[in-house]
Enzyme design. Structure first.
Site, mmCIF file in Angstrom:
data_model
loop_
_atom_site.group_PDB
_atom_site.id
_atom_site.type_symbol
_atom_site.label_atom_id
_atom_site.label_comp_id
_atom_site.label_asym_id
_atom_site.label_seq_id
_atom_site.Cartn_x
_atom_site.Cartn_y
_atom_site.Cartn_z
ATOM 1 C CB SER A 33 21.915 -16.542 27.701
ATOM 2 O OG SER A 33 20.910 -15.651 27.372
ATOM 3 C CG HIS A 36 20.568 -19.462 22.958
ATOM 4 N ND1 HIS A 36 21.909 -19.196 22.875
ATOM 5 C CD2 HIS A 36 20.004 -18.345 23.477
ATOM 6 C CE1 HIS A 36 22.146 -17.975 23.318
ATOM 7 N NE2 HIS A 36 21.002 -17.440 23.688
ATOM 8 C CG ASN A 89 25.450 -16.004 24.750
ATOM 9 O OD1 ASN A 89 25.557 -15.072 23.950
ATOM 10 N ND2 ASN A 89 24.311 -16.314 25.329
ATOM 11 C CD GLU A 135 24.310 -21.301 20.636
ATOM 12 O OE1 GLU A 135 25.527 -21.214 20.442
ATOM 13 O OE2 GLU A 135 23.775 -20.988 21.723
HETATM 14 N N1 3HC Z 1 16.511 -3.793 19.001
HETATM 15 C C1 3HC Z 1 15.566 -4.554 18.413
HETATM 16 N N2 3HC Z 1 15.444 -4.678 17.067
HETATM 17 C C2 3HC Z 1 16.324 -3.999 16.304
HETATM 18 C C3 3HC Z 1 17.336 -3.186 16.853
HETATM 19 C C4 3HC Z 1 17.402 -3.077 18.248
HETATM 20 N N3 3HC Z 1 18.302 -2.317 18.855
HETATM 21 N N4 3HC Z 1 18.049 -2.637 15.833
HETATM 22 C C5 3HC Z 1 17.500 -3.081 14.703
HETATM 23 N N5 3HC Z 1 16.471 -3.900 14.981
HETATM 24 C C6 3HC Z 1 15.573 -4.545 14.038
HETATM 25 C C7 3HC Z 1 14.875 -3.499 13.209
HETATM 26 O O1 3HC Z 1 13.702 -3.055 13.866
HETATM 27 C C8 3HC Z 1 14.569 -4.245 11.945
HETATM 28 O O2 3HC Z 1 13.385 -4.972 12.132
HETATM 29 P P1 3HC Z 1 12.233 -5.009 11.008
HETATM 30 O O3 3HC Z 1 12.826 -5.792 9.876
HETATM 31 O O4 3HC Z 1 11.109 -5.667 11.685
HETATM 32 O O5 3HC Z 1 12.001 -3.571 10.635
HETATM 33 C C9 3HC Z 1 15.711 -5.248 11.822
HETATM 34 O O6 3HC Z 1 16.340 -5.313 13.121
HETATM 35 C C10 3HC Z 1 16.727 -4.831 10.811
HETATM 36 O O7 3HC Z 1 17.141 -3.542 11.192
HETATM 37 P P2 3HC Z 1 17.791 -2.540 10.179
HETATM 38 O O8 3HC Z 1 17.055 -2.571 8.903
HETATM 39 O O9 3HC Z 1 17.979 -1.244 10.862
HETATM 40 O O10 3HC Z 1 19.124 -3.312 9.838
HETATM 41 P P3 3HC Z 1 20.558 -3.182 10.333
HETATM 42 O O11 3HC Z 1 21.314 -3.433 9.092
HETATM 43 O O12 3HC Z 1 20.831 -1.959 11.104
HETATM 44 O O13 3HC Z 1 20.707 -4.474 11.278
HETATM 45 C C11 3HC Z 1 20.821 -5.765 13.248
HETATM 46 C C12 3HC Z 1 20.286 -4.489 12.597
HETATM 47 C C13 3HC Z 1 20.190 -6.962 12.556
HETATM 48 C C14 3HC Z 1 20.432 -5.751 14.706
HETATM 49 C C15 3HC Z 1 22.376 -5.834 13.007
HETATM 50 O O14 3HC Z 1 22.954 -4.684 13.508
HETATM 51 C C16 3HC Z 1 23.013 -7.042 13.677
HETATM 52 O O15 3HC Z 1 23.047 -8.128 13.119
HETATM 53 N N6 3HC Z 1 23.554 -6.830 14.868
HETATM 54 C C17 3HC Z 1 24.175 -7.926 15.664
HETATM 55 C C18 3HC Z 1 23.150 -8.516 16.562
HETATM 56 C C19 3HC Z 1 23.704 -9.658 17.381
HETATM 57 O O16 3HC Z 1 24.887 -9.889 17.496
HETATM 58 N N7 3HC Z 1 22.796 -10.446 17.985
HETATM 59 C C20 3HC Z 1 23.161 -11.577 18.811
HETATM 60 C C21 3HC Z 1 23.586 -11.173 20.166
HETATM 61 S S1 3HC Z 1 23.898 -12.508 21.257
HETATM 62 C C22 3HC Z 1 22.388 -13.029 21.788
HETATM 63 O O17 3HC Z 1 21.365 -12.542 21.404
HETATM 64 C C23 3HC Z 1 22.393 -14.162 22.737
HETATM 65 C C24 3HC Z 1 21.729 -13.837 24.033
HETATM 66 O O18 3HC Z 1 21.623 -15.047 24.768
HETATM 67 C C25 3HC Z 1 22.518 -12.848 24.876
#
Ligand code: 3HC
Length: 407
Positions: A119, A140, A190, A152
């Site tokens: 990360s 990433h 991040n 990334e």
């Molecule tokens: N954990 C795991 N998967 C999840 C989840 C969760 N809490 N919430 C939703 N999902 C999955 C669902 O299972 C679904 O998967 P599928 O297509 O296999 O069924 C898919 O995401 C889409 O879910 P939804 O249909 O419920 O769609 P939403 O419109 O609610 O979108 C989301 C869910 C894509 C997670 C959306 O809310 C989003 O884009 N959130 C932001 C996520 C984000 O910012 N990620 C980056 C974080 S930083 C990072 O990862 C870096 C690391 O180094 C820390």
């Protein structure tokens, strides 16, 4: 070099998700862990993602089985003798990552690319512990790996252009969007996201608003999830460790909220432990309220400050302008990375932090940062680039030129 076979080391949520992404594009993958339970969980992650597709009618059960057959789960390095790329997704501890790469050096062909899904940690430092620094690179992924489009790509000091090109092609073959980012702590997304998440947590511990109020405001702003929902999904251990590392590397402006350490020490690690900022599966969030009350009673945190979305967004814009100044990525790539990596929008319209600043006006952004600086301290000091642009009259959309150019 074309990638015919891949391996993933570390079968946590990210490792499992990455293995699914690779098989989805039709490539075989070896998934390795040191712990049978973790390996089973990793395989379960892969299975669940495919099952969701079957349930939605996007895939047949037969196709799901043939994708699952592409994964070989193992506790040993059997199967690594002919892999073209290994992606490590082991815990965020430099020594563990270096040890894994040293072991891989012994079992993989000389041509195998070593990619790290870290990360924030230094790719060059990992590469220095291998016999093939020119073949080591950051790759990433974002959580959930099977959903978020961005990857990334981070070359280290010794990474060869050939390795960068191979990994760019591989990432595209996974139907992901690669953005090349110069190495710096936290890379791009991040580095921009953490100050925003940290500021939300400072607001919470200062009693400026509740987690639910802040999450609602963030969703109304246009984010797909509120900051506390997101941190609970990412894991508060990851947020805490990444935050500590960024503080160590960038100093005071990245100092993490005290509440992170309290939650981490209490084992409230988010969704995976059914308890984080929120409670899940019948668990309560009362202990978090108690922690906040204690921090305030001890005088460790300022109480009674105010919350608004500017307080969360301005540090992100400021940090984005510092990334631009340091050539971490190009302006359009900075915005695209935030959109594809975090789903950032403004009122539903896809918009990254630089376009957002241009729309607000860079003079307005500087004024807001200065007001926040007067109230909350140095972490809000406007960047040199922001002030230079304002002095030059590059105020954003209204003058045709800001971070981006407008015709
Ligand atoms: N954990 C795991 N998967 C999840 C989840 C969760 N809490 N919430 C939703 N999902 C999955 C669902 O299972 C679904 O998967 P599928 O297509 O296999 O069924 C898919 O995401 C889409 O879910 P939804 O249909 O419920 O769609 P939403 O419109 O609610 O979108 C989301 C869910 C894509 C997670 C959306 O809310 C989003 O884009 N959130 C932001 C996520 C984000 O910012 N990620 C980056 C974080 S930083 C990072 O990862 C870096 C690391 O180094 C820390």
């Amino acid at each position: 070099m074309y990638i015919f076979k891949a391996a993933v080391v570390g079968a946590g949520a990210m490792g499992g998700g990455i293995a699914q992404v690779i098989t989805f594009s039709g490539l075989p993958v070896v998934l390795k862990d040191v712990d049978q339970k973790m390996l089973d969980k990793g395989m379960e992650t892969v299975r669940e993602i495919y099952q969701a597709r079957v349930d939605k009618g996007k895939m047949s059960a037969g196709d799901m089985q043939s994708k699952l057959d592409l994964v070989t789960a193992t506790l040993t390095y059997d199967g690594f003798e002919d892999v073209d790329i290994v992606i490590e997704a082991v815990p965020e501890i430099m020594k563990i990552k270096q040890r894994v790469f040293a072991e891989l050096d012994e079992v993989c062909p000389e041509a195998t690319i070593f990619a790290s899904n870290t990360s924030a940690l230094s790719i060059s430092e990992m590469a220095a512990a291998t016999k093939r620094p020119h073949k080591v690179i950051g790759m990433h992924f974002f959580n959930p790996a099977h959903v978020m489009k961005l990857v990334e790509i981070i070359p280290g000091l010794s990474t060869s252009q050939e390795t960068v090109d191979d990994v760019l092609m591989f990432t595209e073959s996974l139907r992901k969007l690669p953005v090349v980012v110069q190495e710096c702590p936290g890379f791009l997304v991040n580095r921009l996201l953490m100050p925003y998440l940290n500021e939300a947590t400072l607001c919470l511990q200062e009693g400026a608003a509740t987690a639910a109020e802040i999450d609602t405001a963030a969703r109304e702003f246009g984010w797909p999830m509120g900051p506390f929902q997101l941190m609970d999904m990412l894991g508060l251990d990851i947020c805490y460790h990444t935050g500590e590392y960024l503080y160590q590397e960038y100093g005071e402006r990245m100092k993490g909220a005290e509440l992170f350490e309290e939650l981490f020490k209490a084992g409230r690690l988010g969704e995976k432990t059914n308890a984080g900022f929120y409670g899940y599966g019948g668990q309560s969030d009362e202990p978090v309220k108690d922690m906040i009350a204690q921090l305030q009673a001890d005088g460790q945190v300022q109480a009674g400050t105010g919350f608004n979305m500017d307080r969360l967004m301005m540090p992100m814009i400021n940090e984005a302008s510092m990334c631009l100044l340091e050539n971490v990525a190009r302006p359009n790539d900075i915005d695209m990375a935030m959109i594809a990596g975090t789903g950032m929008t403004k009122g539903g319209e896809r918009m990254g932090p630089l376009a957002l600043a241009d729309e607000m006006g860079l003079d307005v952004v500087v004024e807001k940062l200065q007001a926040l600086q007067a109230q909350h301290g140095e972490r809000f000091r406007p960047s040199r680039l922001l002030k230079t642009k304002v002095r030059a009259g590059h105020l954003g959309k209204k003058t045709g030129r800001g971070f981006l150019e407008y015709s």
